[in-house]
Design an enzyme around this catalytic site. Structure first.
Site, PDB file in Angstrom:
ATOM      1  N   ASP A   1      -9.771   6.307  -2.171  1.00  0.00           N
ATOM      2  CA  ASP A   1      -8.808   7.104  -1.186  1.00  0.00           C
ATOM      3  C   ASP A   1      -9.829   7.329   0.208  1.00  0.00           C
ATOM      4  O   ASP A   1      -9.337   8.026   0.941  1.00  0.00           O
ATOM      5  CB  ASP A   1      -8.473   8.216  -1.720  1.00  0.00           C
TER       6      ASP A   1
ATOM      7  N   ASP B   1      -0.713   1.625  -2.938  1.00  0.00           N
ATOM      8  CA  ASP B   1      -1.158   2.402  -1.779  1.00  0.00           C
ATOM      9  C   ASP B   1      -2.726   2.186  -1.440  1.00  0.00           C
ATOM     10  O   ASP B   1      -3.141   2.529  -0.237  1.00  0.00           O
ATOM     11  CB  ASP B   1      -1.446   4.058  -2.561  1.00  0.00           C
TER      12      ASP B   1
HETATM   13  N1  GLY Z   1      -1.173   7.812  -2.567  1.00  0.00           N
HETATM   14  C1  GLY Z   1      -0.778   8.475  -3.254  1.00  0.00           C
HETATM   15  C2  GLY Z   1       0.878   8.623  -2.988  1.00  0.00           C
HETATM   16  O1  GLY Z   1       1.185   7.983  -2.029  1.00  0.00           O
HETATM   17  O2  GLY Z   1       1.392   9.656  -3.552  1.00  0.00           O
END
Ligand code: GLY
Length: 361
Positions: free
Chosen positions: A80, A140
């Site tokens: 992330d 994501d």
């Molecule tokens: N990247 C985590 C979410 O979208 O919840």
């Protein structure tokens, strides 16, 4: 934005463990430390509001919140880093040219590419659930590529670009379904690079279309095309936008249910965050696909008008929007304000404003 909201946003951070993330269902603030995947959104929102208002108090607050996140640049246990570092330091660098911010972006990019596996052709997403997953990659993760593309521009080192490009190609091959929606989690075999399983973690079912995932799908592939000019990414981003905005389960106000295939539609929570991310993705496509730009603008405007209505505006600072969903399967953050909805809402509004100013839209 109200005076009450502005004075809240200009506040200096009380401590590094108090970065706003969401409102709990009892109305109290859920704040986090920098380690949380959402930590970059609040400072990034403040930078953008500073850009809008030129109010120095907001720049001072943005700098202070951004500084709290710097240590994350060395965390090798997360994918992330784009969300954390690029959404905060990225805007900071764009608006101030501070060379230290550039160094932080490059440090974080060096850290992130350590999670790339050549055999798989992807950056690993999660380190948990190792009894089930060998090498999980989530849709994501497309959003973390923007920082790597920027790292090549900032450093002249093409390593970041090549890794980001390969990650996008592998994701296109394995995450995308025939209808151009995407799976949430693909688990890879690290020895062969083959797909082991297709899962979901936050969606209603492995084969369902989790709404925020479909928003990452539009936005992520639009950025991949913008940076590489590979038409396959543009085709996917266009088709992902069509999937989202012509879906029979998309409500008239364009704010999707948390999953397009949620079992009890219409009695399901909406997800304003998915709407905000998707609208910002549409405004990237607006620049990239002139033939269809009027359509993107119509969809984005309808979405932004809904988000800007009393139905979706939050009256609890610092949050701008209500009615987002973190995770229904995880049973957390259901129908509450969440910071990433606000971040992408502000981003979309800034892009929309730039179009008005340039008289393009
Ligand atoms: N990247 C985590 C979410 O979208 O919840």
């Amino acid at each position: 934005m109200s005076e009450k909201a502005l004075s809240y946003l200009a506040q200096l951070p009380p401590d590094s463990m108090a970065i706003p993330r969401a409102l709990r269902e009892d109305g109290s603030l859920h704040a986090t430390g920098s380690r949380d995947w959402t930590s970059g959104f609040y400072p990034g929102e403040l930078w953008q509001l500073y850009e809008f208002s030129q109010d120095d108090k907001l720049a001072t607050a943005a700098k202070a919140w951004t500084a709290f996140i710097e240590k994350e640049k060395s965390d090798t246990h997360t994918h992330d880093l784009g969300f954390k570092i690029f959404c905060s330091f990225g805007h900071g660098y764009r608006l101030t040219n501070d060379p230290h911010y550039k160094e932080v972006i490059l440090d974080a990019s060096r850290t992130l590419i350590r999670r790339f596996n050549k055999q798989v052709g992807c950056i690993r997403s999660w380190d948990f659930n190792t009894e089930t997953w060998q090498f999980p990659v989530i849709i994501d993760n497309m959003m973390n590529l923007d920082m790597l593309f920027a790292a090549t521009r900032l450093s002249g080192d093409s390593t970041y670009y090549k890794i980001a490009y390969q990650h996008a190609l592998t994701t296109l091959k394995n995450h995308v379904r025939d209808d151009h929606s995407t799976y949430h989690v693909i688990d890879y075999d690290t020895l062969t690079g083959e797909v082991r399983h297709r899962h979901t973690h936050q969606g209603a079912a492995p084969e369902s279309a989790w709404s925020r995932g479909q928003a990452w799908n539009i936005y992520g592939f639009a950025v991949a095309y913008r940076e590489t000019e590979d038409e396959r990414f543009l085709d996917q981003a266009k088709a992902a936008a069509r999937f989202f905005y012509t879906h029979p389960n998309l409500p008239d106000d364009y704010i999707p249910y948390w999953d397009f295939d949620a079992p009890h539609i219409p009695n399901e929570p909406r997800d304003a965050s998915a709407a905000a991310i998707a609208s910002s993705g549409l405004l990237i496509l607006y620049e990239l696909d002139p033939q269809n730009r009027e359509q993107y603008l119509k969809w984005a405007d309808r979405t932004l008008l809904s988000l800007s209505s009393v139905d979706y505006q939050s009256d609890t600072p610092p949050f701008l929007l209500q009615h987002s969903v973190g995770s229904i399967p995880g049973a957390f953050e259901i129908d509450v304000p969440i910071i990433y909805a606000d971040y992408y809402y502000v981003e979309a509004l800034m892009k929309r404003r730039a179009l008005v100013k340039s008289k393009k839209g």
